[in-house]
Design an enzyme around this catalytic site. Structure first.
Site, PDB file in Angstrom:
ATOM      1  N   LYS A 111       0.819  -1.222   0.000  1.00 27.91           N
ATOM      2  CA  LYS A 111       0.000   0.000   0.000  1.00 27.91           C
ATOM      3  C   LYS A 111       0.851   1.270   0.000  1.00 27.91           C
ATOM      4  O   LYS A 111       0.618   2.170  -0.792  1.00 27.91           O
ATOM      5  CB  LYS A 111      -0.934   0.031   1.217  1.00 27.91           C
ATOM      6  CG  LYS A 111      -1.989  -1.019   1.253  1.00 27.91           C
ATOM      7  CD  LYS A 111      -2.901  -0.869   2.461  1.00 27.91           C
ATOM      8  CE  LYS A 111      -2.235  -1.029   3.791  1.00 27.91           C
ATOM      9  NZ  LYS A 111      -1.684  -2.347   4.087  1.00 27.91           N
ATOM     10  N   ASN A 134      -2.937   6.578   5.623  1.00 31.46           N
ATOM     11  CA  ASN A 134      -1.928   5.997   6.495  1.00 31.46           C
ATOM     12  C   ASN A 134      -0.582   6.707   6.391  1.00 31.46           C
ATOM     13  O   ASN A 134       0.293   6.482   7.210  1.00 31.46           O
ATOM     14  CB  ASN A 134      -1.753   4.514   6.148  1.00 31.46           C
ATOM     15  CG  ASN A 134      -1.864   3.620   7.346  1.00 31.46           C
ATOM     16  OD1 ASN A 134      -2.392   4.004   8.377  1.00 31.46           O
ATOM     17  ND2 ASN A 134      -1.360   2.423   7.214  1.00 31.46           N
ATOM     18  N   HIS A 180      -5.161 -11.188   6.774  1.00 30.83           N
ATOM     19  CA  HIS A 180      -6.196 -10.155   6.686  1.00 30.83           C
ATOM     20  C   HIS A 180      -7.576 -10.728   6.360  1.00 30.83           C
ATOM     21  O   HIS A 180      -8.504  -9.962   6.117  1.00 30.83           O
ATOM     22  CB  HIS A 180      -5.817  -9.101   5.636  1.00 30.83           C
ATOM     23  CG  HIS A 180      -4.798  -8.136   6.126  1.00 30.83           C
ATOM     24  ND1 HIS A 180      -3.471  -8.235   5.832  1.00 30.83           N
ATOM     25  CD2 HIS A 180      -4.916  -7.045   6.921  1.00 30.83           C
ATOM     26  CE1 HIS A 180      -2.810  -7.260   6.408  1.00 30.83           C
ATOM     27  NE2 HIS A 180      -3.657  -6.522   7.084  1.00 30.83           N
TER      28      HIS A 180
END
Length: 183
Positions: A111, A134, A180
């Site tokens: 990411k 983030n 996840h």
């Protein structure tokens, strides 16, 4: 009244945007708040507390903005849900106050690298672009104080919690690994 639970990057940014939009704002964090966020809240005249939650204030909120670091099963979150108070994320809240184009990146791995590369491409091409989520400053803080025409946003699985009406103009799901699958 808007109550922000958690006073890190996203919580402090959400509080600043809520104040700018004319809401009464109260920020509560069970942990110690970093000095830079205390200063930001103080500079904007936002009431805050640390190390505990004042339940009577929080449970009188019209809406709660939950920072991604606050667990979904935290006792105060469960009490707010029980009382029927709407709980949203900082990204959801910020999305209400901008018509900028959003490129959002999520997934288990890659990411930050992908977000940084896309941001670099936009910036190098001369676009008015902000880096958020983030990495970078919170989306809400940028919408409040330094708006951009485009945002490239890294979204962790925790940042995706409590998002309902927010829609990316472009969404990128990189991958989902076994660690996840519970998200």
């Amino acid at each position: 009244m808007i109550v922000v639970l958690g006073a890190g990057e996203s919580g402090a940014g959400a509080a600043v945007l809520a104040k700018k939009e004319g809401f009464d704002v109260f920020v509560s964090d069970m942990s110690k708040i970093k000095e830079k966020y205390k200063k930001m809240l103080d500079d904007h005249g936002i009431e805050w507390e640390e190390g505990h939650h004042t339940e009577e204030k929080i449970l009188n909120a019209d809406e709660i903005i939950k920072s991604p670091g606050v667990p979904l099963n935290a006792p105060m979150i469960l009490k707010c849900k029980e009382k029927g108070i709407g709980i949203i994320s900082e990204i959801e809240f910020a999305g209400r106050y901008t018509d900028s184009k959003m490129v959002c990146i999520t997934g288990s791995n890659g990411k930050t690298t992908t977000t940084s590369l896309i941001y670099h491409i936009f910036k190098s091409a001369g676009y008015d672009v902000g880096l958020a989520g983030n990495i970078g400053n919170s989306l809400a803080l940028q919408v409040a104080e330094s708006p951009h025409k485009y945002y490239v946003i890294e979204l962790s699985s925790f940042q995706l919690d409590n998002m309902y009406g927010f829609r990316a103009n472009m969404a990128i799901l990189l991958n989902i690994t076994r660690d996840h699958l519970d998200r």
